[in-house]
Design a protein around this motif. Structure first.
Motif, short mmCIF file in Angstrom:
data_model
loop_
_atom_site.label_atom_id
_atom_site.label_comp_id
_atom_site.label_asym_id
_atom_site.label_seq_id
_atom_site.Cartn_x
_atom_site.Cartn_y
_atom_site.Cartn_z
N SER A 49 13.95 11.67 -27.19
CA SER A 49 15.38 12.02 -27.28
C SER A 49 16.24 10.79 -27.62
CB SER A 49 15.86 12.66 -25.98
OG SER A 49 16.00 11.66 -24.98
N LEU A 50 15.70 9.60 -27.36
CA LEU A 50 16.42 8.38 -27.74
C LEU A 50 16.25 8.07 -29.23
CD1 LEU A 50 15.47 6.05 -24.74
CD2 LEU A 50 17.65 7.22 -25.11
N GLY A 51 15.26 8.73 -29.86
CA GLY A 51 15.02 8.49 -31.28
C GLY A 51 13.82 7.61 -31.54
N ALA A 52 13.00 7.36 -30.50
CA ALA A 52 11.78 6.55 -30.69
C ALA A 52 10.57 7.46 -30.87
CB ALA A 52 11.57 5.64 -29.48
N ARG A 53 9.54 6.93 -31.48
CA ARG A 53 8.26 7.62 -31.55
C ARG A 53 7.55 7.41 -30.22
NH1 ARG A 53 6.00 8.51 -36.53
NH2 ARG A 53 3.97 7.78 -35.83
N PHE A 54 6.63 8.32 -29.86
CA PHE A 54 5.97 8.21 -28.56
C PHE A 54 4.51 8.64 -28.66
CE2 PHE A 54 4.42 9.81 -24.51
CZ PHE A 54 4.81 8.81 -23.63
N ASP A 55 3.64 7.87 -27.98
CA ASP A 55 2.23 8.24 -27.84
C ASP A 55 1.78 7.94 -26.43
OD1 ASP A 55 0.54 9.23 -30.07
OD2 ASP A 55 1.49 7.58 -31.14
N VAL A 56 0.86 8.75 -25.93
CA VAL A 56 0.23 8.46 -24.65
C VAL A 56 -0.94 7.51 -24.91
CG1 VAL A 56 -1.03 9.40 -22.68
CG2 VAL A 56 0.86 10.70 -23.69
N VAL A 57 -0.85 6.31 -24.33
CA VAL A 57 -1.91 5.30 -24.48
C VAL A 57 -2.06 4.58 -23.14
CG1 VAL A 57 -2.62 3.17 -25.65
CG2 VAL A 57 -1.43 4.93 -26.95
N ASP A 58 -3.30 4.35 -22.75
CA ASP A 58 -3.59 3.51 -21.59
C ASP A 58 -3.88 2.11 -22.12
OD1 ASP A 58 -4.58 2.15 -19.42
OD2 ASP A 58 -6.07 3.68 -18.87
N VAL A 59 -3.05 1.13 -21.76
CA VAL A 59 -3.24 -0.21 -22.34
C VAL A 59 -4.49 -0.90 -21.80
CG1 VAL A 59 -0.78 -0.55 -22.84
CG2 VAL A 59 -1.74 -1.46 -20.71
N ALA A 60 -5.12 -0.31 -20.79
CA ALA A 60 -6.41 -0.85 -20.33
C ALA A 60 -7.55 -0.42 -21.25
CB ALA A 60 -6.69 -0.39 -18.90
N ASP A 61 -7.28 0.53 -22.13
CA ASP A 61 -8.29 1.05 -23.06
C ASP A 61 -8.12 0.31 -24.41
OD1 ASP A 61 -9.65 2.50 -25.02
OD2 ASP A 61 -9.23 4.43 -24.08
N VAL A 62 -8.98 -0.67 -24.64
CA VAL A 62 -8.81 -1.58 -25.79
C VAL A 62 -8.76 -0.81 -27.11
CG1 VAL A 62 -9.85 -3.50 -27.06
CG2 VAL A 62 -9.89 -3.50 -24.54
N ALA A 63 -9.71 0.10 -27.30
CA ALA A 63 -9.78 0.83 -28.57
C ALA A 63 -8.52 1.70 -28.76
CB ALA A 63 -11.04 1.69 -28.62
N ALA A 64 -8.04 2.28 -27.67
CA ALA A 64 -6.85 3.13 -27.76
C ALA A 64 -5.63 2.30 -28.15
CB ALA A 64 -6.61 3.84 -26.43
N VAL A 65 -5.49 1.11 -27.57
CA VAL A 65 -4.35 0.25 -27.91
C VAL A 65 -4.45 -0.16 -29.39
CG1 VAL A 65 -3.22 -1.96 -27.49
CG2 VAL A 65 -4.14 -0.65 -25.58
N GLU A 66 -5.63 -0.59 -29.79
CA GLU A 66 -5.79 -1.03 -31.18
C GLU A 66 -5.48 0.09 -32.16
OE1 GLU A 66 -9.10 -4.55 -30.40
OE2 GLU A 66 -9.79 -2.57 -31.09
N GLY A 67 -5.96 1.29 -31.85
CA GLY A 67 -5.70 2.45 -32.71
C GLY A 67 -4.21 2.75 -32.80
N TRP A 68 -3.53 2.71 -31.64
CA TRP A 68 -2.08 2.98 -31.60
C TRP A 68 -1.32 1.95 -32.42
CZ3 TRP A 68 1.74 -0.01 -28.85
CH2 TRP A 68 3.03 0.54 -28.92
N VAL A 69 -1.63 0.66 -32.22
CA VAL A 69 -0.91 -0.39 -32.95
C VAL A 69 -1.09 -0.19 -34.46
CG1 VAL A 69 -0.83 -2.87 -33.45
CG2 VAL A 69 -0.96 -2.08 -31.06
N GLN A 70 -2.32 0.06 -34.89
CA GLN A 70 -2.55 0.23 -36.33
C GLN A 70 -1.81 1.45 -36.87
OE1 GLN A 70 -3.48 -2.29 -37.81
NE2 GLN A 70 -4.18 -3.25 -35.93
N ARG A 71 -1.88 2.57 -36.15
CA ARG A 71 -1.17 3.80 -36.58
C ARG A 71 0.32 3.54 -36.71
NH1 ARG A 71 -4.09 6.29 -32.74
NH2 ARG A 71 -2.34 6.60 -31.34
#
Ligand code: NAD
Length: 250
Positions: A49-71
């Protein structure tokens, strides 16, 4: 409304609540394009609602963080600023803390920012536009607090990480800094008050530990992040910006 962050493409971890939610709001007000990740899916509605994009990511999950950053780098067309803020409270004296709890706190609060910055840096270097990395450290990096057995080392570790990244990436115009809030009025603090045997006494202890005699407000911390993300702080790197009401002065 000023536009101090117009043209800035920003990634924020832990942007679903408290200080980093205030950062997201302020950054958008200042003209930035913002992508947020957070562990808590319930923060999606507020962030979007603020106008930002949002994803659920656990920053303890290395592959998930890397995937999110690249996307998100692809979605935003690049990245200029990364704010690593995801964190949680863990208060236990050493004898009551398991190694698994220690490891998890480090995975979220020290390795998490490393992995997030590491994933974004190649694109920032390649783009050649410089940029700003901001780690949410804490006054606890400089002042011991009972029970912050893993939390304090994680926050102190961020000060070391910021200094080394500042040295290694200055040649690319990438500035790296920490923001060190004092006790700030967020859900994290509220949970600790709720769990205390005498919440009013704990609140007084925190207030009295500052020179200004009160908790900080998330927006007061966000102001520092806006400064570090903007070109106004073009000569600031490797620093730890204390926004702690004077907590660490004495
Ligand atoms: N509130 C304070 O007094 C204070 C003081 C100094 C530093 N800090 C630091 O500021 C940052 C924000 O704290 P806050 O007070 O706004 O807390 P908060 O609990 O309000 O917000 C933290 C956010 O991080 C998210 N998060 C937690 N673990 C995560 C994970 N594994 N992956 C992704 N997201 C995760 C939570 O879901 C939450 O939305 C933290 O790093 C905290 O340690 C807070």
């Amino acid at each position: 409304m000023s536009e101090r962050l117009a043209t800035k493409r920003v990634l924020v971890t832990g942007g679903g609540s408290g200080i980093c939610l205030a950062i997201v709001r302020r950054f958008i007000d200042e003209g930035a394009t913002v992508s947020v990740c957070d562990l808590n899916p319930e923060s999606r509605t507020q962030v979007e609602s603020l106008g930002a994009r949002f994803d659920v990511v656990d920053v303890a999950d290395v592959a998930a963080v890397e995937g999110w950053v690249q996307r998100e780098i692809t979605a935003l067309g690049g990245v200029d600023v990364v704010v690593a803020g995801a964190g949680y409270e863990l208060v236990a004296k050493a004898g009551d803390l398991t190694v698994e709890q220690w490891d998890h706190q480090m995975a979220v609060m020290l390795r998490g920012p490393f992995v997030t910055f590491r994933a974004a840096l190649p694109a920032m270097v390649e783009a050649g536009r410089g940029g700003s990395l901001i780690a949410l450290s804490s006054q606890v990096a400089f002042a011991g607090i009972t029970g912050y057995t893993a939390y304090a080392p994680a926050k102190r570790g961020l000060i070391g990480l910021v200094r080394v990244l500042a040295i290694d990436y200055a040649q690319y115009g990438i500035r790296v800094n920490a923001v060190c809030p004092g006790p700030t009025d967020t859900p994290m603090i509220q949970r600790q008050l709720d769990a205390a045997p005498d919440p009013a006494a704990l609140l007084r202890t925190w207030q009295d530990a500052t020179l200004l005699g009160r908790l900080g407000q998330p927006d007061e911390i966000a102001s520092g992040a806006v400064y570090l993300a903007s070109d106004e702080s073009g000569y600031v790197t490797g620093s730890a910006l204390m926004i702690d009401g004077g907590y660490t002065v004495r």
